[in-house]
Design a protein around this motif. Structure first.
Motif, short mmCIF file in Angstrom:
data_model
loop_
_atom_site.label_atom_id
_atom_site.label_comp_id
_atom_site.label_asym_id
_atom_site.label_seq_id
_atom_site.Cartn_x
_atom_site.Cartn_y
_atom_site.Cartn_z
N PHE A 65 35.25 48.94 32.93
CA PHE A 65 34.64 48.95 34.26
C PHE A 65 35.31 49.98 35.16
CE2 PHE A 65 34.00 44.78 32.37
CZ PHE A 65 32.61 44.72 32.40
N GLN A 66 34.60 51.06 35.38
CA GLN A 66 35.08 52.09 36.29
C GLN A 66 34.89 51.56 37.71
OE1 GLN A 66 36.79 54.42 37.92
NE2 GLN A 66 36.37 55.83 36.24
N CYS A 67 35.97 51.41 38.44
CA CYS A 67 35.90 50.79 39.77
C CYS A 67 35.91 51.81 40.89
CB CYS A 67 37.07 49.82 39.96
SG CYS A 67 36.98 48.43 38.81
N VAL B 40 37.53 41.73 40.94
CA VAL B 40 36.59 41.73 39.80
C VAL B 40 37.33 41.31 38.53
CG1 VAL B 40 35.10 43.18 38.36
CG2 VAL B 40 35.05 43.45 40.85
N ALA C 180 38.87 52.20 44.64
CA ALA C 180 38.65 50.96 45.39
C ALA C 180 39.44 49.85 44.69
CB ALA C 180 37.16 50.64 45.44
N GLU C 181 40.74 49.89 44.90
CA GLU C 181 41.64 49.03 44.12
C GLU C 181 41.52 47.56 44.49
OE1 GLU C 181 42.59 51.78 45.73
OE2 GLU C 181 43.23 53.18 44.17
N ALA C 182 41.28 47.26 45.77
CA ALA C 182 41.22 45.86 46.19
C ALA C 182 40.09 45.14 45.45
CB ALA C 182 41.01 45.77 47.70
N ASN C 183 38.93 45.77 45.43
CA ASN C 183 37.81 45.17 44.71
C ASN C 183 38.12 45.06 43.21
OD1 ASN C 183 34.93 44.35 44.35
ND2 ASN C 183 34.85 46.28 43.22
N MET C 184 38.78 46.05 42.67
CA MET C 184 39.11 46.03 41.23
C MET C 184 39.91 44.77 40.87
SD MET C 184 41.07 48.88 38.90
CE MET C 184 42.64 48.89 39.77
#
Lengths: 317, 281
Positions: free
Chosen positions: A55-57, A67, A60-64
């Motif tokens: 999964f290329q995020c 997820v 956007a590390e917080a969302n990563m």
């Protein structure tokens, strides 16, 4: 002392990447997430073979982190990858709530840690990550020393159920631990037995500590040399046994004194068996651009500094 | 037990529970709980493919609900209890030491119905996306629902998640915004204003449905429409227009009851406006 042979310089991040690629063949539940650094963190092996499990995020590390937590609670084993600063300091609260407090089985893979990132300079040279992750309740923190050990550690991390912080680096460094080693989380590795002083080293500085121990041996100083690849849980038994014998300790790590392995061992010794200690670590300051080797020298983290620290601590015995 | 009651009657009882829980705990968040009551009642009692008997934290082969706006535990816990996830009597332990009903949801106390901790805002939507991706990998065609606050949507992570979900075509995700226009410090438009929330989500590549969040029929239709629009390559957002504190006159339409408990006297006034239908805990 026991001899260690460099079988050829390799980067520790490639040890991680090789293991992740193998793991993805073996276990369909292994998934990976990355924040636009797939090649740098060496997730490209898994990503090219199993695009549906990568999964290329984006940046956007917080969302990563969130997820990954969602994937984990539904039975997947996610590895999230980025540079050490961006998967620790930048997302501390996301790791705290969505991973650690929620007990989701997420593995945080942190490349480009420490000063040896080199030319990128201080924004990318985190010297705080071990401390940041160590204070997180229940987080396992691992900092292997070379390619082979990083590969072995990655296999062990995938087997372990629970959140783990796995720290590795960018530069090519000596590869000297056995290819077929079994990595036991929380179990320190004694590299050489000695009686005058204990040297506890972690990560890239384990090789520097071996160089230092060889110099010291020639001067008649016997070193008990221990590789602390797991910062948390710390192998207190091995630490206490060693210092019980030598009565003096030097700790070497590519990290700030604050929150680092030195303070951690000092805490154990202060409570159970006080002994003089010296730290080969970075004082309260930021890094800068330069070649990895130049930086280790400039910040007092190379073999010569370990030798000097040993002499200092022996004088205090 | 609740099958013999209408959705309106269930919602009335949940509103009573909310007021009594925060009064009893001398703390908690009634405002957003009261604005979310109606659409959560419809979701849990009519739409969610999950029962207390089948629920697991992993959520395999069932719908999953995530609360991203973690502070509205009064409505969350009351809804779960009234559905039968745990005994209704346990609502009296809300926020008390040793309780499974922590101030904000936790997975550490074995409370059925809770998949994930929430409280620090903006994180639940990302976790829900991850759970929805896992469903796709597992060939599980159930839905993942997540509830956000409109104030919460000031968090940058919400928009990282918005971008991610549309890019990766997470079309088994139905997000809900409790669009009550209030947050702790005041009206959302005064604190850090949102204009064109619908257009913002659309611009991020989502299907957006707007509905009255206090009309049971319209709420049901909105959920049905959301399912119709899912599975077509886009995540779905339902913006439920609501009123903070809805159902209690002195709490309605103001931010002042976001996170404040009423006194015993105020509680009595509130309960006089909310008919006891199923029976208090």
């Amino acid at each position: 002392m026991q001899q260690y042979i460099n079988t050829g310089n390799k980067d520790t991040r490639s040890g991680f990447g090789a293991a992740l690629s193998e793991l993805s063949d073996r276990n369909p539940n292994i998934v990976a997430l990355c924040a636009d650094l797939t090649g740098s963190v060496k997730m490209d092996g898994l990503a090219s073979k199993y695009p549906e499990r990568f999964f290329q995020c984006g940046i956007a590390e917080a969302n990563m982190i969130g997820v990954a937590a969602g994937l984990a609670l539904s039975g997947k084993i996610p590895f999230v990858g980025s540079f050490a600063n961006f998967v620790t300091a930048r997302v501390y609260d996301q790791i705290r709530q969505s991973i650690a407090y929620s007990k989701t089985n997420v593995k945080i893979a942190a490349s480009h840690s420490g000063l040896t990132v080199g030319e990128d300079g201080a924004t990318h040279q985190t010297l705080e990550d071990l401390g940041i992750m160590r204070i997180m309740p229940e987080m396992v923190v691992i900092n292997p020393c070379d390619y082979n050990q990083t590969k072995a550690a990655t296999f062990a991390v995938a087997e372990y159920v629970g959140p783990v912080y796995l720290r590795f680096g960018r530069p090519s460094v000596p590869n000297f631990t056995p290819e077929d080693q079994v990595f036991e989380i929380g179990k320190a590795v004694t590299l050489s037995e000695g009686s005058d002083v204990s040297i506890f080293a972690t990560g890239h500085l384990v090789w520097e500590a071996i160089q230092a121990a060889e110099i010291l041996e020639k001067e008649g100083i016997s070193v008990d040399l221990i590789n602390i690849h797991t910062i948390k849980p710390l192998d207190e038994e091995t630490v206490l046994k060693s210092v019980g014998k030598t009565k003096a300790a030097v700790v070497a790590e590519e990290h700030l004194v604050a929150g680092g392995l030195g303070e951690l061992i000092a805490g154990v010794l202060a409570r159970k068996a006080p002994a003089p200690m010296e730290f080969v670590e970075v004082d309260d300051r930021f890094g800068q651009s330069g070649k990895p080797k130049q930086l280790l020298e400039a910040y007092g983290l190379d073999a010569a500094n370990i030798v000097a620290a040993v002499k200092k601590v022996l004088a205090r015995k | 037990m609740t099958k013999e009651y209408s959705l309106e009657q269930i919602a009335l009882q949940i509103r009573r529970d909310i007021v009594r829980m925060v009064t009893n705990a001398e703390s908690g968040h009634p405002g957003g709980s009261l604005s979310s009551t109606d659409f959560l009642t419809v979701l849990f009692f009519k739409k969610l493919n999950c029962t207390p008997e089948t629920w697991t934290r992993e959520g395999k082969d069932q719908d999953m609900f995530f609360l991203s706006a973690g502070h509205i535990t009064p409505v969350y816990y009351s809804t779960l209890a009234r559905c039968g996830y745990f005994p209704v009597e346990e609502l009296s332990t809300f926020r008390k030491i040793g309780t499974r009903l922590q101030g904000h949801p936790s997975i550490r106390w074995g409370l059925p119905g809770v998949h994930q901790a929430a409280g620090s805002l903006g994180q639940g939507i990302s976790v829900a996306i991850g759970a929805a991706l896992a469903k796709k990998l597992n060939n599980d065609d159930n839905y993942v629902y997540v509830l956000l606050g409109d104030g919460e949507s000031q968090e940058g992570q919400v928009w990282e998640a918005a971008l991610f979900a549309s890019h990766h075509k997470v079309d088994n995700l139905i997000a809900i915004t409790d669009y009550n226009g209030q947050q702790i410090d005041g009206r959302v438009e005064d604190v850090l204003g949102f204009t064109h929330l619908k257009e913002k989500w659309e611009a991020f590549g989502w299907e957006v449905i707007e509905a009255d969040g206090h009309d049971m029929e319209k709420i049901e239709k909105a959920y049905d429409k959301a399912k119709d629009k899912s599975g077509k390559g886009k995540p779905v957002m339902i913006l439920f227009k609501t009123e903070m504190g809805h159902g209690v006159d002195f709490m309605a339409g103001t931010h002042k009851w976001h996170g404040k408990n009423p006194s015993q006297e105020q509680c009595a006034i509130a309960l006089a406006q909310l008919e006891e239908t199923i029976g208090d805990f």
